[in-house]
Design an enzyme around this catalytic site. Structure first.
Site, mmCIF file in Angstrom:
data_model
loop_
_atom_site.group_PDB
_atom_site.id
_atom_site.type_symbol
_atom_site.label_atom_id
_atom_site.label_comp_id
_atom_site.label_asym_id
_atom_site.label_seq_id
_atom_site.Cartn_x
_atom_site.Cartn_y
_atom_site.Cartn_z
ATOM 1 N N HIS A 1 61.516 93.609 52.494
ATOM 2 C CA HIS A 1 61.860 94.782 51.682
ATOM 3 C C HIS A 1 60.772 95.851 51.672
ATOM 4 C CE1 HIS A 1 63.106 97.278 48.314
ATOM 5 N NE2 HIS A 1 61.861 97.163 47.877
ATOM 6 N N GLU B 1 73.049 111.728 28.445
ATOM 7 C CA GLU B 1 72.038 112.758 28.651
ATOM 8 C C GLU B 1 71.384 112.656 30.020
ATOM 9 O OE1 GLU B 1 71.957 110.545 26.146
ATOM 10 O OE2 GLU B 1 72.460 111.706 24.361
ATOM 11 N N HIS C 1 59.023 100.383 53.833
ATOM 12 C CA HIS C 1 60.152 99.495 53.551
ATOM 13 C C HIS C 1 61.038 99.368 54.790
ATOM 14 C CE1 HIS C 1 58.750 101.040 49.680
ATOM 15 N NE2 HIS C 1 59.244 99.982 49.120
ATOM 16 N N HIS D 1 65.336 111.428 15.137
ATOM 17 C CA HIS D 1 65.922 112.622 15.738
ATOM 18 C C HIS D 1 64.959 113.812 15.760
ATOM 19 C CE1 HIS D 1 69.528 110.282 15.565
ATOM 20 N NE2 HIS D 1 70.300 111.264 15.946
#
Lengths: 638, 638
Positions: free
Chosen positions: B245, B391, B11, B453
């Site tokens: 890129h 989280e 890159h 869950h």
């Protein structure tokens, strides 16, 4: 309160605090048909804060969906239609499973994208056959999740004017005040993302109604209405506190709350007659709305028969007749990502509402449909969706588009980034939502980008998600077969794992019924074979080479290509044992973790460490994906 | 350009466009010591946009780190120290592995939290022994990722004044202009998150320097400096375009670029003498800085010997002597999450810089240290971190704190939400960073919250991550053993999987050397056993019950508890085969997917479907986790 108390488990706080806003929305705005929960032009309502499920069940019960008071009483019990968190496949009127925070709002963005696409594509002057809103109730927890923020940024970029999010701003999280961790200026943030924002007293039905009306009038931007609410409203001792969030209030507090709210504390599960009567008009309103829509569709069909037919097929989640003929057969070695691109191009011509999306890797995953524009607010019927570097929101949005119906959308990124979308992938499987994802660069064959980008455990760990179909084709013809399986799937999401590098053609010319459509099959055989080589994707070629090398040494082997464990395991036992005879030693070959392969193989050629940055050929060689190593491994089990 | 061209892979765009801002930062602000890359008080520099690795390698080479020109020439090749994306465990001066977008900026937040905690806790008037900044270069892709947005919100809430992010705003993504998908007002968004923001011409070294100086002066908030840059700057035909890129420019374009930049097009890998001289002062500057710091530490130690000793131990990533004695033994049935809480409490008294975090489930995962405050901007030495419902950012921040050193931090959430943090968990394993996560509610034992869950595939899919140690203790004593293993780990991240429900005490009283510290061991035995029952966590009790029931029927079995596959698989072959004899039939019992268990077991008692919402006892019964079913299964293999 009563249902949570009876279960002695659940979340009373949100239903009590968000009841006023839900009342305003459901009795003054929401267009739906309780006796036809799947009416295509209904407004979508998503309770992103799924832990407040009893709010949704109450609304469904009161407005006349097939959800009896016995079900309400059976909250959170085995076999009930009222599980702890909403499940679309169990309960009529539930649009999607929510509970894992952020998923609801992110999925809603997909629903709103699908609605706009269909509206802009099919409506004609005087014929508004697609014309609905997507409403969400979201909690602070939803807004904190990354997936929601990706989705909010995308929704703002797309200017989704029909998406309206009611933010239940109760200032309480599980651990206490939002002051502990969440002090950003949410409205200012959403303003910066290109949303219309509003802030109202969420306990004031008129104020909420006014805000919803203003949001509906704002057609160029999605709307966030921050509703200041009181969690556990009505509970004298627990309102406004996290103690009402995730546990039953206790029998005494339930009594006190009923008294405080002017209800009879001795009655349980009581719905006053006037309340029931007030809500019951939803059924007749819904019948009228459906009848009006049926008439509108009939008028549309008269004037625009081709469009109406196409739209009806799409809304029925069916594919146009003859689409199978679009699947090409391949003769030349190529990367399966390139072959997939050819398949997409061909399918896109037969399936008018096939939408292709990618998380800023379109050039690499080869997803874009040629000669189709990018779906943007100025070009809403574009069939290529630029999700940006937002893998998680992409997967959630694809779920939303698929659940919405009328379109068949897929997403795309590198296999390694399936980790970023995993919660949405799992949710699609749980919801029985047949979303499609293309995951390319599916092994160390990715090469120089190195171990951060090389999948090791991803293939197997996706296979472990129940009801999730991972397919890793070995060549172009298997790729066509996998695409067929994906589009035919009605209740199972699918992921196609595609190679970066060229793979030779090994399997028969593609035609529907190709053996790969059984998930696994004998690709090369030899009489009295002494061992079975089982491989997937790019390693099938290696298995074939090893098979040939062993043949020269007088060792007969069979090669089984196993592109889809999910499909193979749904074949008859006879077929499976005929394909992989349990009594013959088996060697697996897959450029990924060996964990899981012992189910089929005695010895595994795989990779139980991270990869490395180097040209792909070097990596395959260094990590033992060589004919010599496979031959030696086979000999070791004989 | 030359390195990417030689590799014909990589890159070039970011290194060329971000060179001016990197030059400003590295030559005018960054305090570091090239000959002591691990100097504890160095400024941290994170290239969050890891694909621009050649920018970092160039800086490391020029400033005198142990990274020779031969390594630069060997970019992206097998065995080099210059892999495609930066890898901290390979290359001196690389703080962390980056590449998966968003991880760098999120991890940096943890580094800044650790720095502030140590600075506020240990510095004394006149003694600034901890005193550094954390700098990040991030791309638009970084900012789009959910994990970065979670982390940015957290950093703003925490007011991390020493965190400075340079946003390489080049308006180009892989698929084209950022107009395709990313049009939010980034500065306004970061303002709303509580950041100081600035916008400058990123190609103007003076402008960037001014903005960095202002950011350093802003001590109450983190800073985002949006630097407008030109990707691929200098390339006449590819600058400002996505074509620069992710691919080499091509030999001709490299020549043209060198010409345009006033360099000799015939020279490759050439560093002008004046450039080398200009950068080489970094080494002597670094030596001076380290010497000054050594002197400061000595002065500090004279005046504050106890604090200095504590700090030195912590910075050496060591634990205080005698910490093992803090690990309790247990006698009573309890949930392992509760026993873990007792362990945390006890450890917190021996290990002064043990920090406890949780993603808004403190009450459930039982993470908070009692009598310690929440870490907030007003109480930065609090030892309980409220990560909010973030989280993913939590896992990344724990990685950052662990990499920073001086603190030992852990995070906590439900096991199901490990899916939300998976990219950061994987990265910790790749980085050889011994982060610790507590994942409670580790099975259908979670009960009524239902299938959204309930973990099914999570335990096994975490086990598959290379160098990741999943531990699922069966009782309190095994929980102590697992905590010991986690804290002793130097290069391997650990997850402790904890039960919601009570489990009986089955294993010996805890003392260091407990058999669970071998990963797996014989818990119950019988002479001439005919089968081995292998179980983990809550299912070990079921295995023991089945073993006893079988015993009564005259069938002798052995029970093996296998809390950690990772540790067990590092024992001697003799020990492993002595524990689980390969010739004896084995049955596995784990309330999760059976995939993967065939490695050890002939038949598996597990759960290959999603769970359901109901009380836990009902679920275990309905899904076959009963003595009767295990007994029948054992008989089936005999």
């Amino acid at each position: 309160m009563d249902a949570v108390q009876k279960a002695n488990s659940g979340h009373p706080g949100l239903p009590m605090g968000a009841a006023p806003m839900a009342h305003a929305l459901w009795t003054r705005f929401l267009r739906h048909a309780p006796n036809q929960p799947n009416w295509p032009n209904r407004d979508r309502f998503i309770l992103s804060a799924g832990h407040g499920s009893m709010l949704l069940y109450s609304l469904l019960h009161l407005t006349g969906y097939d959800l009896s008071m016995d079900e309400i009483k059976n909250f959170r019990q085995w076999g009930s239609k009222t599980p702890g968190h909403p499940e679309n496949f169990l309960t009529p009127g539930v649009e999607m499973a929510t509970g894992p925070l952020g998923q609801g709002i992110a999925t809603s963005v997909g629903m709103a994208l699908a609605e706009r696409y269909l509206r802009e594509k099919y409506n004609r002057p005087g014929h508004n056959v697609i014309d609905h809103f997507t409403y969400v109730i979201a909690s602070d927890g939803d807004l904190m999740e990354g997936v929601a923020q990706e989705a909010a940024s995308l929704a703002g970029h797309q200017g989704l004017g029909r998406l309206i999010v009611l933010y239940d701003d109760n200032q309480i999280t599980i651990d206490g005040s939002t002051e502990l961790a969440f002090t950003e200026d949410s409205c200012a943030k959403f303003d910066a993302l290109g949303w219309h924002t509003d802030r109202v007293d969420g306990m004031d039905i008129e104020a909420v109604s006014g805000a919803i009306a203003r949001a509906k009038e704002t057609t160029d931007r999605p709307s966030l209405i921050a509703c200041r609410t009181i969690i556990g409203f009505g509970s004298p001792n627990k309102a406004g506190s996290e103690s009402s969030h995730g546990a039953a209030l206790g029998p005494e507090e339930v009594r006190l709350s009923k008294q405080a709210l002017g209800m009879n504390p001795d009655k349980e599960f009581a719905v006053p007659d006037d309340v029931r009567a007030f809500y019951s008009v939803a059924r007749s309103n819904g019948e009228e709305a459906v009848a009006a829509w049926d008439a509108a569709m009939a008028a549309y069909a008269t004037e625009f028969p081709a469009e109406a037919s196409e739209l009806r097929t799409a809304l029925a989640k069916a594919l146009p007749e003859g689409w199978l003929s679009a699947l090409p057969s391949f003769e030349k070695a190529d990367a399966t990502r390139n072959q997939s691109a050819q398949i997409i191009q061909s399918l896109s011509e037969k399936i008018p509402n096939l939408l292709s999306g990618c998380a800023d890797l379109g050039h690499s995953v080869k997803t874009p449909i040629k000669n189709e524009s990018s779906m943007q607010k100025t070009t809403p019927t574009g069939r290529n969706i630029n999700f940006g570097v937002r893998e998680h929101a992409m997967a959630a949005a694809v779920n939303g588009m698929t659940l919405h119906g009328g379109v068949r959308a897929f997403g795309g990124t590198f296999l390694i980034f399936s980790d970023y979308c995993r919660p949405s992938l799992r949710l699609s499987a749980l919801m029985e939502c047949p979303s499609i994802q293309l995951f390319s660069h599916d092994s160390i064959g990715l090469g120089e980008d190195g171990p951060t980008h090389q999948p090791i455990e991803q293939t197997m760990s996706l296979r472990m998600i129940p009801n999730f179909n991972v397919m890793r084709p070995a060549d172009g013809n298997e790729t066509s077969a996998c695409w067929r399986l994906a589009l035919d799937s009605r209740e199972t999401p699918c992921a196609l794992l595609l190679s970066r590098q060229n793979l030779p053609i090994l399997s028969p010319a593609y035609a529907p019924g190709h053996p790969a459509e059984r998930g696994g099959y004998v690709l090369r055989d030899a009489g009295d074979f002494q061992a079975v080589l089982i491989a997937t994707g790019s390693e099938v070629a290696l298995a074939v080479e090893a098979h040939e090398a062993l043949q020269k040494e007088g060792i007969a082997t069979r090669v089984v290509s196993l592109p889809s464990w999910h499909i193979f395991e749904r074949q008859t036992k006879a077929y499976r044992e005929e394909t992989i005879p349990p009594t013959i030693p088996a060697v697996s070959i897959e450029a990924g973790t060996t964990m899981g392969w012992h189910k089929y193989a005695d010895v595994c050629v795989g990779l139980d460490r991270f990869g490395a940055s180097a040209p792909a050929e070097t990596l395959f060689e260094e990590f033992g994906f060589t004919v010599a190593n496979v031959v030696a491994t086979v000999k070791s089990v004989l």
